[in-house]
Design a protein around this motif. Structure first.
Motif, short mmCIF file in Angstrom:
data_model
loop_
_atom_site.label_atom_id
_atom_site.label_comp_id
_atom_site.label_asym_id
_atom_site.label_seq_id
_atom_site.Cartn_x
_atom_site.Cartn_y
_atom_site.Cartn_z
N UNK A 134 0.58 -1.35 -0.50
CA UNK A 134 -0.21 0.29 -0.02
C UNK A 134 0.60 1.70 0.33
N UNK A 135 1.39 1.20 0.41
CA UNK A 135 2.40 2.33 0.51
C UNK A 135 3.63 2.40 -0.13
N UNK A 136 4.23 1.63 -0.91
CA UNK A 136 4.61 1.63 -2.44
C UNK A 136 3.32 2.31 -3.26
N UNK A 137 2.51 1.47 -3.16
CA UNK A 137 0.95 2.26 -4.40
C UNK A 137 0.95 4.08 -3.96
N UNK A 138 1.24 3.93 -3.05
CA UNK A 138 0.63 5.22 -2.51
C UNK A 138 1.69 6.99 -3.19
N UNK A 139 3.75 5.47 -2.91
CA UNK A 139 4.18 6.76 -3.58
C UNK A 139 4.82 6.42 -5.23
N UNK A 140 4.02 5.53 -5.81
CA UNK A 140 3.69 5.92 -7.02
C UNK A 140 2.86 6.41 -7.01
N UNK A 141 1.66 6.20 -6.85
CA UNK A 141 0.03 7.58 -7.50
C UNK A 141 0.61 9.09 -7.10
N UNK A 142 1.39 8.81 -6.13
CA UNK A 142 1.93 10.94 -4.99
C UNK A 142 2.39 11.13 -6.18
N UNK A 143 4.15 10.27 -7.48
CA UNK A 143 4.64 10.24 -8.22
C UNK A 143 3.42 10.82 -9.57
N UNK A 144 2.41 10.59 -9.79
CA UNK A 144 1.76 10.58 -11.08
C UNK A 144 1.30 11.47 -11.17
N UNK A 174 -1.03 12.38 -0.34
CA UNK A 174 0.04 12.74 0.59
C UNK A 174 -0.75 12.61 1.91
N UNK A 175 -1.68 12.40 1.78
CA UNK A 175 -2.42 12.47 3.88
C UNK A 175 -2.72 11.47 3.54
N UNK A 176 -3.11 10.63 2.68
CA UNK A 176 -3.15 9.17 3.03
C UNK A 176 -1.74 8.16 3.63
N UNK A 177 -0.22 9.18 2.64
CA UNK A 177 0.93 8.29 2.80
C UNK A 177 1.03 9.01 4.88
#
Length: 97
Positions: free
Chosen positions: A13-23, A66-69
């Protein structure tokens, strides 16, 4: 006792959120440039307002990611997380006679 898949799902989940944040950050940069360029070329046009709308959408998505992370906390395991694969060689298991 907690299932072993919980830390793995957390890391995914953390990895996915990092990808979403970058996108989303890339989308914000793209649509900000597009809105600026279109606003310079044709102020008040439909294309400019579409670019501004998409800029707002990507900014909201970036803020949400960002808030989710920030809200995610590391699950207490009591030991360090192993991110690499095991160094043991995989051998086929055989039943003893």
């Amino acid at each position: 006792m907690a299932p072993k898949s919980e830390p793995i799902q957390f890391l995914r989940a953390v990895r996915q959120l990092h990808r979403v944040r970058s996108f989303c950050a890339l989308g914000v940069l793209l649509w900000a440039a597009s809105a600026t360029w279109t606003g310079w070329q044709a102020p008040g046009s439909r294309q400019m307002w579409v670019s501004v709308l998409l800029l707002a959408v990507f900014t909201a998505l970036l803020a949400t990611a960002g808030l989710s992370l920030r809200r995610l906390t590391v699950p207490p395991t009591g030991r360090p997380a192993h991110h690499a694969a095991s160094h043991k060689t995989a051998r086929p298991r055989q039943a003893h006679a």
